[in-house]
Design an enzyme around this catalytic site. Structure first.
Site, PDB file in Angstrom:
ATOM      1  N   ALA A 167      -1.604  27.165  45.509  1.00  0.00           N
ATOM      2  CA  ALA A 167      -1.248  26.983  44.097  1.00  0.00           C
ATOM      3  C   ALA A 167      -1.637  28.214  43.284  1.00  0.00           C
ATOM      4  O   ALA A 167      -0.861  28.691  42.446  1.00  0.00           O
ATOM      5  CB  ALA A 167      -1.926  25.734  43.531  1.00  0.00           C
ATOM      6  N   ASP A 168      -2.837  28.743  43.523  1.00  0.00           N
ATOM      7  CA  ASP A 168      -3.260  29.969  42.849  1.00  0.00           C
ATOM      8  C   ASP A 168      -2.347  31.138  43.196  1.00  0.00           C
ATOM      9  O   ASP A 168      -1.943  31.916  42.319  1.00  0.00           O
ATOM     10  CB  ASP A 168      -4.688  30.327  43.270  1.00  0.00           C
ATOM     11  CG  ASP A 168      -5.751  29.674  42.403  1.00  0.00           C
ATOM     12  OD1 ASP A 168      -5.496  29.468  41.209  1.00  0.00           O
ATOM     13  OD2 ASP A 168      -6.834  29.376  42.923  1.00  0.00           O
ATOM     14  N   ILE A 169      -2.050  31.289  44.479  1.00  0.00           N
ATOM     15  CA  ILE A 169      -1.282  32.448  44.926  1.00  0.00           C
ATOM     16  C   ILE A 169       0.140  32.395  44.386  1.00  0.00           C
ATOM     17  O   ILE A 169       0.663  33.397  43.871  1.00  0.00           O
ATOM     18  CB  ILE A 169      -1.298  32.534  46.463  1.00  0.00           C
ATOM     19  CG1 ILE A 169      -2.720  32.841  46.953  1.00  0.00           C
ATOM     20  CG2 ILE A 169      -0.325  33.594  46.962  1.00  0.00           C
ATOM     21  CD1 ILE A 169      -2.925  32.638  48.441  1.00  0.00           C
TER      22      ILE A 169
END
Length: 417
Positions: A167-169
């Site tokens: 999700a961050d990436i």
């Protein structure tokens, strides 16, 4: 020449989603000034072990090619330094919770009033609008709420987190794309704009065909291990010495796959003659395929699949793929040397441009490493910079720890301090 040469970026982000975005900008030539708060800077600097030079490898992984300024925004002088940076900026990136920067006086409205051409990119857990906007959000929260963890794992087992911070990436990649789109629009309008990216939206966007299963049928797809809900065989198989993935996506591949496994009768079997029938009779098919595949080594399976041009690959460990010759040829492992903490190996750039390629040039900085050089380019004198250091307006790891170079060498030898 690189694609983003002369682009000036003020990076107020930390941890992963924002820093991966700004690293991508920096790799392509942007000058990225990473503004970090005292006393230690980005929280992820302390997330370890392992460490290199007293800095976590987590931080190292997404902060190359940047300049670090340790700036205390609780001081009037620190805020003025930030305004001086913003007035020169093409892009500002931040990943605070919505409203935090506005309360500090650096919200989009005030920043765009001072610099109408700035691209202001905000990455947050849930976005700038909606009932969840004020909630804190990390990758694990977004993965769970987006349905990714409910899809990951095996039937009858608990949900599983994907092994990387997807999700961050993905949010960082969308932020990078949003900034580039806004820069293109600015060429026509001469105005900047606000780019709003959330971890939850980004994670939900990866559902793709899984989302359409629910939107079409009203039924949520379930955990099915490495299987695919619409294609079979398309999953992980056990070989005699490990595991391999095989993907058979059309009838031609299916016939070739069966023939090379010594199962030429399967394509004509009414249970398996179409994709729909193979999915209906999956359990029977899996037992039939497991028998020949489990007797072969990984290399034997891969060699047979190569014979008939059926896509297949090994299940590698992280170590195996990072030592793979294909990764080496593609320059996906790079080594840099910092003058204080020494050599470090990092991942390379996955986007290969023929005429304006990116470059991995500068190692991740220690906290406040570029205070003097950055403030000097803003017009501050050496005396003023010394006063800022004395008064706590700026800070650096070097000022806090004069033995950084010695610690860096020790940290490289033993990465579990």
């Amino acid at each position: 020449m690189r694609a983003l040469d002369d682009l000036f970026v003020v990076d107020l982000s930390r941890v992963l989603s924002g820093p991966i975005c700004t690293m991508m900008l920096a790799d392509m030539g942007a000058r990225v000034i990473k503004v970090e708060p005292p006393p230690h800077g980005d929280d992820s600097r302390l997330w370890g072990p392992p460490f290199v030079g007293g800095i976590s490898t987590y931080f190292h992984s997404v902060n190359r090619n940047k300049k670090s300024v340790g700036l205390n925004l609780k001081t009037e002088a620190g805020c003025q330094v930030l305004w001086n940076l913003i007035e020169r900026a093409d892009v500002l990136v931040e990943n605070f919770r919505p409203g935090v920067l506005a309360r500090l006086g650096f919200g989009y409205d005030r920043v765009s009033a001072r610099n109408p051409r700035v691209i202001y990119c905000s990455v947050s857990g849930f976005g700038q609008t909606g009932p969840y906007r004020s909630r804190p959000g990390y990758d694990v929260v977004a993965q769970g709420e987006a349905g990714l963890m409910d899809l990951t794992g095996y039937p009858g087992q608990p949900p599983a987190k994907i092994g990387v911070s997807v999700a961050d990436i993905v949010a960082g990649m969308y932020a990078f794309q949003g900034i580039l789109l806004a820069l293109l629009a600015r060429q026509r309008t001469q105005k900047g704009q606000w780019v709003d990216v959330s971890l939850l939206d980004s994670a939900v966007s990866t559902l793709t065909f899984q989302a359409l299963i629910y939107l079409t049928t009203g039924r949520s797809p379930q955990r099915i291990g490495t299987r695919h809900p619409s294609i079979t065989p398309y999953e992980c198989f056990r070989a005699s010495d490990g595991f391999v993935n095989i993907g058979v996506t059309n009838q031609k591949q299916w016939v070739s796959f069966c023939n090379v496994l010594g199962l030429p009768e399967l394509p004509a079997d009414p249970r398996f003659e179409s994709m729909e029938q193979r999915l209906t009779h999956y359990d029977e098919l899996k037992q039939i395929l497991d028998r020949p595949l489990s007797r072969m080594s990984r290399q034997e399976v891969l060699a047979k699949m190569k014979e008939v041009d059926v896509p297949a690959g090994p299940i590698n460990t992280v170590g195996e793929i990072l030592e793979d010759p294909q990764i080496r040829v593609r320059e996906m492992i790079q080594e840099l040397t910092h003058p204080e903490y020494g050599p470090i190996r990092l991942l390379g750039i996955p986007i290969k441009l023929s005429d304006t390629p990116g470059a991995v040039e500068d190692p991740p900085p220690y906290f406040g490493e570029h205070n003097e050089s950055v403030l000097g380019t803003l017009g501050y004198s050496g005396e003023a910079i010394a006063d800022f250091t004395r008064d706590g307006v700026i800070a650096s790891a070097k000022a806090q720890r004069p033995s950084l170079a010695k610690e860096g060498r020790r940290g490289l030898r033993s990465t579990s301090e």
